[in-house]
Motif scaffolding. Structure first.
Motif, PDB file in Angstrom:
ATOM      1  N   LEU A 233       0.829  -1.200   0.000  1.00  8.79           N
ATOM      2  CA  LEU A 233       0.000   0.000   0.000  1.00  8.79           C
ATOM      3  C   LEU A 233       0.869   1.257   0.000  1.00  8.79           C
ATOM      4  O   LEU A 233       0.533   2.261  -0.643  1.00  8.79           O
ATOM      5  CB  LEU A 233      -0.917  -0.012   1.220  1.00  8.79           C
ATOM      6  CG  LEU A 233      -2.050  -1.049   1.197  1.00  8.79           C
ATOM      7  CD1 LEU A 233      -2.749  -1.111   2.550  1.00  8.79           C
ATOM      8  CD2 LEU A 233      -3.061  -0.725   0.104  1.00  8.79           C
ATOM      9  N   ALA A 234       1.998   1.204   0.709  1.00 13.01           N
ATOM     10  CA  ALA A 234       2.910   2.346   0.728  1.00 13.01           C
ATOM     11  C   ALA A 234       3.550   2.558  -0.640  1.00 13.01           C
ATOM     12  O   ALA A 234       3.800   3.694  -1.051  1.00 13.01           O
ATOM     13  CB  ALA A 234       3.984   2.137   1.789  1.00 13.01           C
ATOM     14  N   ALA A 235       3.840   1.477  -1.356  1.00 12.79           N
ATOM     15  CA  ALA A 235       4.513   1.580  -2.658  1.00 12.79           C
ATOM     16  C   ALA A 235       3.595   2.107  -3.752  1.00 12.79           C
ATOM     17  O   ALA A 235       4.070   2.659  -4.755  1.00 12.79           O
ATOM     18  CB  ALA A 235       5.058   0.214  -3.064  1.00 12.79           C
ATOM     19  N   ASP A 236       2.302   1.980  -3.577  1.00 11.69           N
ATOM     20  CA  ASP A 236       1.347   2.421  -4.599  1.00 11.69           C
ATOM     21  C   ASP A 236       1.159   3.931  -4.480  1.00 11.69           C
ATOM     22  O   ASP A 236       0.151   4.432  -3.986  1.00 11.69           O
ATOM     23  CB  ASP A 236       0.017   1.690  -4.404  1.00 11.69           C
ATOM     24  CG  ASP A 236      -1.030   2.083  -5.438  1.00 11.69           C
ATOM     25  OD1 ASP A 236      -0.641   2.649  -6.483  1.00 11.69           O
ATOM     26  OD2 ASP A 236      -2.228   1.841  -5.189  1.00 11.69           O
ATOM     27  N   ALA A 237       2.126   4.667  -4.993  1.00 13.25           N
ATOM     28  CA  ALA A 237       2.132   6.124  -4.826  1.00 13.25           C
ATOM     29  C   ALA A 237       1.142   6.832  -5.732  1.00 13.25           C
ATOM     30  O   ALA A 237       0.724   7.954  -5.444  1.00 13.25           O
ATOM     31  CB  ALA A 237       3.533   6.662  -5.086  1.00 13.25           C
TER      32      ALA A 237
ATOM     33  N   VAL B 150      -3.963   1.728  11.699  1.00  8.40           N
ATOM     34  CA  VAL B 150      -2.580   1.648  11.239  1.00  8.40           C
ATOM     35  C   VAL B 150      -2.367   2.736  10.201  1.00  8.40           C
ATOM     36  O   VAL B 150      -3.148   2.861   9.253  1.00  8.40           O
ATOM     37  CB  VAL B 150      -2.262   0.271  10.637  1.00  8.40           C
ATOM     38  CG1 VAL B 150      -0.836   0.253  10.076  1.00  8.40           C
ATOM     39  CG2 VAL B 150      -2.438  -0.826  11.678  1.00  8.40           C
ATOM     40  N   ALA B 151      -1.321   3.548  10.397  1.00  6.93           N
ATOM     41  CA  ALA B 151      -1.006   4.628   9.472  1.00  6.93           C
ATOM     42  C   ALA B 151       0.109   4.198   8.529  1.00  6.93           C
ATOM     43  O   ALA B 151       1.093   3.587   8.957  1.00  6.93           O
ATOM     44  CB  ALA B 151      -0.584   5.880  10.245  1.00  6.93           C
ATOM     45  N   ILE B 152      -0.031   4.512   7.252  1.00  5.85           N
ATOM     46  CA  ILE B 152       0.938   4.129   6.225  1.00  5.85           C
ATOM     47  C   ILE B 152       1.423   5.401   5.535  1.00  5.85           C
ATOM     48  O   ILE B 152       0.631   6.091   4.885  1.00  5.85           O
ATOM     49  CB  ILE B 152       0.300   3.181   5.195  1.00  5.85           C
ATOM     50  CG1 ILE B 152      -0.279   1.954   5.894  1.00  5.85           C
ATOM     51  CG2 ILE B 152       1.308   2.786   4.121  1.00  5.85           C
ATOM     52  CD1 ILE B 152      -1.422   1.314   5.141  1.00  5.85           C
ATOM     53  N   LYS B 153       2.689   5.745   5.709  1.00  9.07           N
ATOM     54  CA  LYS B 153       3.258   6.892   4.987  1.00  9.07           C
ATOM     55  C   LYS B 153       3.529   6.437   3.549  1.00  9.07           C
ATOM     56  O   LYS B 153       4.364   5.565   3.311  1.00  9.07           O
ATOM     57  CB  LYS B 153       4.550   7.364   5.652  1.00  9.07           C
ATOM     58  CG  LYS B 153       5.206   8.565   4.958  1.00  9.07           C
ATOM     59  CD  LYS B 153       4.322   9.804   5.013  1.00  9.07           C
ATOM     60  CE  LYS B 153       4.949  10.959   4.234  1.00  9.07           C
ATOM     61  NZ  LYS B 153       6.095  11.535   4.931  1.00  9.07           N
ATOM     62  N   VAL B 154       2.827   7.030   2.611  1.00 10.11           N
ATOM     63  CA  VAL B 154       2.931   6.603   1.220  1.00 10.11           C
ATOM     64  C   VAL B 154       4.350   6.875   0.717  1.00 10.11           C
ATOM     65  O   VAL B 154       4.903   7.961   0.897  1.00 10.11           O
ATOM     66  CB  VAL B 154       1.885   7.331   0.353  1.00 10.11           C
ATOM     67  CG1 VAL B 154       2.002   6.881  -1.105  1.00 10.11           C
ATOM     68  CG2 VAL B 154       0.483   7.069   0.882  1.00 10.11           C
ATOM     69  N   GLY B 155       4.929   5.873   0.087  1.00  8.46           N
ATOM     70  CA  GLY B 155       6.304   5.946  -0.401  1.00  8.46           C
ATOM     71  C   GLY B 155       7.315   5.337   0.543  1.00  8.46           C
ATOM     72  O   GLY B 155       8.427   5.003   0.135  1.00  8.46           O
TER      73      GLY B 155
ATOM     74  N   ALA C 181      -1.539   9.582  -4.613  1.00  6.16           N
ATOM     75  CA  ALA C 181      -2.324   8.817  -3.638  1.00  6.16           C
ATOM     76  C   ALA C 181      -2.371   9.499  -2.280  1.00  6.16           C
ATOM     77  O   ALA C 181      -2.917   8.929  -1.330  1.00  6.16           O
ATOM     78  CB  ALA C 181      -1.761   7.399  -3.491  1.00  6.16           C
ATOM     79  N   GLY C 182      -1.810  10.719  -2.165  1.00  8.46           N
ATOM     80  CA  GLY C 182      -1.761  11.400  -0.879  1.00  8.46           C
ATOM     81  C   GLY C 182      -0.512  11.008  -0.105  1.00  8.46           C
ATOM     82  O   GLY C 182       0.248  10.123  -0.502  1.00  8.46           O
ATOM     83  N   LEU C 183      -0.291  11.680   1.017  1.00  5.90           N
ATOM     84  CA  LEU C 183       0.888  11.389   1.838  1.00  5.90           C
ATOM     85  C   LEU C 183       0.657  10.230   2.801  1.00  5.90           C
ATOM     86  O   LEU C 183       1.613   9.596   3.245  1.00  5.90           O
ATOM     87  CB  LEU C 183       1.289  12.631   2.638  1.00  5.90           C
ATOM     88  CG  LEU C 183       1.843  13.814   1.847  1.00  5.90           C
ATOM     89  CD1 LEU C 183       2.175  14.969   2.787  1.00  5.90           C
ATOM     90  CD2 LEU C 183       3.083  13.407   1.041  1.00  5.90           C
ATOM     91  N   TRP C 184      -0.601   9.967   3.145  1.00 11.29           N
ATOM     92  CA  TRP C 184      -0.898   8.933   4.141  1.00 11.29           C
ATOM     93  C   TRP C 184      -2.087   8.081   3.703  1.00 11.29           C
ATOM     94  O   TRP C 184      -3.006   8.577   3.044  1.00 11.29           O
ATOM     95  CB  TRP C 184      -1.230   9.562   5.497  1.00 11.29           C
ATOM     96  CG  TRP C 184      -0.069  10.251   6.149  1.00 11.29           C
ATOM     97  CD1 TRP C 184       0.327  11.551   5.982  1.00 11.29           C
ATOM     98  CD2 TRP C 184       0.846   9.669   7.082  1.00 11.29           C
ATOM     99  NE1 TRP C 184       1.428  11.816   6.743  1.00 11.29           N
ATOM    100  CE2 TRP C 184       1.771  10.683   7.437  1.00 11.29           C
ATOM    101  CE3 TRP C 184       0.979   8.402   7.655  1.00 11.29           C
ATOM    102  CZ2 TRP C 184       2.809  10.457   8.338  1.00 11.29           C
ATOM    103  CZ3 TRP C 184       2.004   8.176   8.553  1.00 11.29           C
ATOM    104  CH2 TRP C 184       2.909   9.191   8.892  1.00 11.29           C
ATOM    105  N   LYS C 185      -2.048   6.819   4.099  1.00  9.62           N
ATOM    106  CA  LYS C 185      -3.191   5.919   4.000  1.00  9.62           C
ATOM    107  C   LYS C 185      -3.425   5.315   5.385  1.00  9.62           C
ATOM    108  O   LYS C 185      -2.504   5.239   6.202  1.00  9.62           O
ATOM    109  CB  LYS C 185      -2.927   4.794   2.988  1.00  9.62           C
ATOM    110  CG  LYS C 185      -2.712   5.263   1.556  1.00  9.62           C
ATOM    111  CD  LYS C 185      -2.377   4.075   0.637  1.00  9.62           C
ATOM    112  CE  LYS C 185      -2.116   4.547  -0.786  1.00  9.62           C
ATOM    113  NZ  LYS C 185      -1.752   3.420  -1.688  1.00  9.62           N
TER     114      LYS C 185
END
Length: 637
Positions: free
Chosen positions: A328-332, A399-404, A359-363
């Motif tokens: 999910l983080a890799a899907d920028a 759970v917070a995911i920083k995109v990238g 995809a935004g900065l966070w998921k």
């Protein structure tokens, strides 16, 4: 006035008047039915409105003959109201004073204390205006004074010389800090206004049942007052949905996440410094709680070229990403897949060319969610739903995911990494003339099996103007690896990774690239050429593992600085062979320092003597020859 160490507030004569305390019993309360609507807030699960009508005498503060003031507690101290039978948590509180009279309203301080004695609220302190006079009178006389966050004004905003009138006001604390006499609780924390809470909303989420206390005291002599008919307390409660938000893998708590409630109640809250959130909702409603976060400082915090390398390894099936959260983080770009199309926007974020990703900065994903297929996590929910809420609902974590960020490096605070092989990056020291165009070659050392590099190169834009980059030392290097959005500030960002994943080796002193500048500074100006961490931090990987970035800064000096020529040092033994004579031809105005050491390479130099040049030959003598060898030098300051 500093209330932690009370000092005299006025210098006019004391009247010596005192009020005799009289206590009238008479506490009344009622439990309100369900469904009471509090202004601008959620509907109450239960509500309470009670009054303690006993008189509160505001006794005058005392001053000694030195002018030192001792605060004086009101009678009673405190005045209390008992609350019971409520369910849920506090969602709204208001307080009404019934018949307040005082000849100097600025003397009064009032503190509302809930049953758990935390998050106490200053209702008023040094608040309200003074009437003209000598001494100023400042009389307040109102039949009803209500403190409510929903009010539109504070007491001190009425005007410096205006009297307080009946009505509702926000709590007003005009003191930098407050000191309340025991048994009042001490201020539990510090804000920019007070060491107590200054908003009644700070009580939201508290347990409502128990004894609520009103502490009133006088803080300056010569004036007295009374609250004739005591005070009233209104409380509304609601049910709370609470939890924490933490990053995946490393589980760092994430503050500043916006939690939005939709459904029977529309409200928001932000996670605190501990990653916790608390939302109040109506009884019986159906709700959806959705987290979001659109900022970070800096935006690329936790996202580096190392992440691009790891994503490239996954795309080429060299080392697949082994976590649903990493995918999910890799899907920028938000496509529901991980492809080379995700690399470009991540690199632009790393270079500081953008502050966001498609995809935004966070998921966010509910912590309770179980991925049916961790290799295909794209359908994961981003919210939690609740139906027919009939009580508090804790532990609703996300759970917070920083995109990238696919290597879990995001952290609210900088973290130290265990680093591997060092790689040198060397910027030159150059001299130039005004209006010259200069080329600064970035050279490397220990560049063995390097798989990725990133950094920011910084200079003084008042001295050097960026022209461009050229002479790339890597076959895969291109202008897309450079970020030029910050060149006006004197910053060039760089991000490169080996698309073949093999690691690149260069001979020592090979040039990675050349940056060209036009000299816009004048004679005598200079600019450092330095590696810095913003907008793009320094990072290097060797064999796809973090290495040590050894940055060696350089500089550019402009024009002639009138420095004296390099001195020529002459030495010889004297005629008796007992001392060594040194001499140098000097330039007027320059200072010359003679030094010696007994070993080379030197661990330190000892000063023999120093001279101010005058155009003549200056000499020094070393008469302490105790070693078989000695080395000399002269420095010009």
């Amino acid at each position: 006035m500093n209330k932690t160490n009370p000092l005299p507030e006025r210098d006019w004569p004391l009247s010596g008047k005192r009020h005799v305390a009289r206590k009238f019993l008479g506490i009344s309360w009622c439990l309100l039915c369900l469904g009471i609507l509090q202004p601008g807030l959620v509907r109450a699960a239960t509500g309470f409105q009670g009054t303690n009508s006993a008189r509160i005498t505001i006794n005058d503060a005392v001053a000694d003959n030195q002018g030192n003031v001792t605060f004086t507690a009101a009678t009673p101290y405190p005045s209390t109201i008992a609350v019971s039978g409520l369910t849920g948590e506090v969602s709204h509180v208001s307080v009404t004073l019934r018949g307040l009279f005082h000849t100097s309203c600025g003397d009064i301080s009032m503190l509302l204390v809930p049953p758990d004695r935390t998050n106490c609220v200053v209702l008023m302190s040094e608040a309200g205006g003074f009437e003209l006079g000598n001494p100023p009178v400042g009389t307040v006389s109102v039949s009803q004074l209500t403190f409510d966050d929903a009010a539109t004004t504070k007491l001190y905003t009425i005007g410096k010389w205006w009297a307080i009138t009946n009505g509702a006001y926000q709590p007003t604390d005009a003191a930098a800090s407050n000191y309340f006499l025991l048994p009042a609780p001490a201020g539990g924390y510090s804000t920019i206004y007070s060491n107590y809470n200054t908003r009644l909303s700070g009580l939201n989420g508290a347990a409502p049942n128990g004894t609520w206390s009103l502490f009133v005291q006088d803080e300056s002599p010569a004036d007295t007052g009374v609250i004739t008919n005591g005070w009233s307390l209104t409380i509304a409660t609601a049910f709370g949905i609470s939890g924490t938000v933490a990053s995946y893998g490393a589980s760092n708590l994430v503050s500043g996440v916006n939690l939005t409630v939709s459904g029977g109640t529309n409200t928001t809250a932000f996670t605190d410094t501990n990653g916790g959130y608390h939302l109040l909702v109506n009884q019986g409603g159906t709700y959806s709680v959705t987290p979001s976060k659109t900022n970070d400082s800096p935006p690329n915090d936790g996202v580096t070229t190392f992440d691009i390398l790891l994503i490239r390894q996954h795309i080429l099936n060299s080392i697949p990403l082994n976590s649903a959260f990493k995918l999910l983080a890799a899907d920028a770009n938000g496509s529901g897949s991980v492809t080379t199309a995700d690399i470009l926007p991540i690199r632009q974020l790393v270079l500081g060319n953008t502050t966001n990703l498609p995809a935004g900065l966070w998921k966010f994903v509910p912590a309770s969610y179980v991925f049916p297929d961790p290799k295909s996590p794209w359908g994961a929910p981003n919210s939690l739903s609740f139906t027919n809420v009939l009580g508090n609902i804790p532990n609703q974590d996300f759970v917070a995911i920083k995109v990238g960020d696919v290597n879990n490096s995001w952290s609210p605070q900088p973290v130290a990494h265990v680093l591997g092989s060092p790689v040198q990056f060397k910027l030159p020291n150059l001299s130039a003339q005004p209006a010259d165009t200069i080329n600064t070659a970035l050279k490397v050392g220990g560049f063995q099996a390097v798989t990725s590099v990133q950094f920011t190169m910084q200079w003084d834009p008042l001295v050097l103007q960026f022209v461009g980059v050229s002479q790339f030392g890597l076959s895969s290097l291109a202008v897309d690896n450079f970020g030029t959005n910050h060149i006006a500030d004197g910053q060039l960002t760089f991000s490169w990774d080996d698309p073949q994943l093999l690691g690149v080796t260069l001979a020592d002193d090979s040039a990675l690239f050349t940056a060209s500048f036009r000299v816009v500074g004048g004679n005598g100006d200079s600019s450092s050429l330095a590696f810095v961490d913003l907008p793009t931090s320094r990072e290097v990987t060797v064999n796809a593992q973090l290495g040590t970035f050894d940055g060696q800064n350089g500089a550019v000096t402009i024009g002639v600085t009138n420095a004296p020529p390099s001195p020529v040092l002459i030495g010889a033994f004297d005629a008796s062979k007992t001392s060594f004579q040194l001499s140098v031809l000097t330039v007027s105005g320059a200072t010359y320092v003679f030094e010696y050491t007994d070993t080379l390479p030197a661990t330190g130099w000892t000063t023999l003597s120093s001279f101010l040049g005058d155009g003549s030959v200056k000499s020094a003598s070393d008469q302490n020859l105790t070693n078989k060898q000695r080395f000399y030098r002269v420095r010009v300051q």
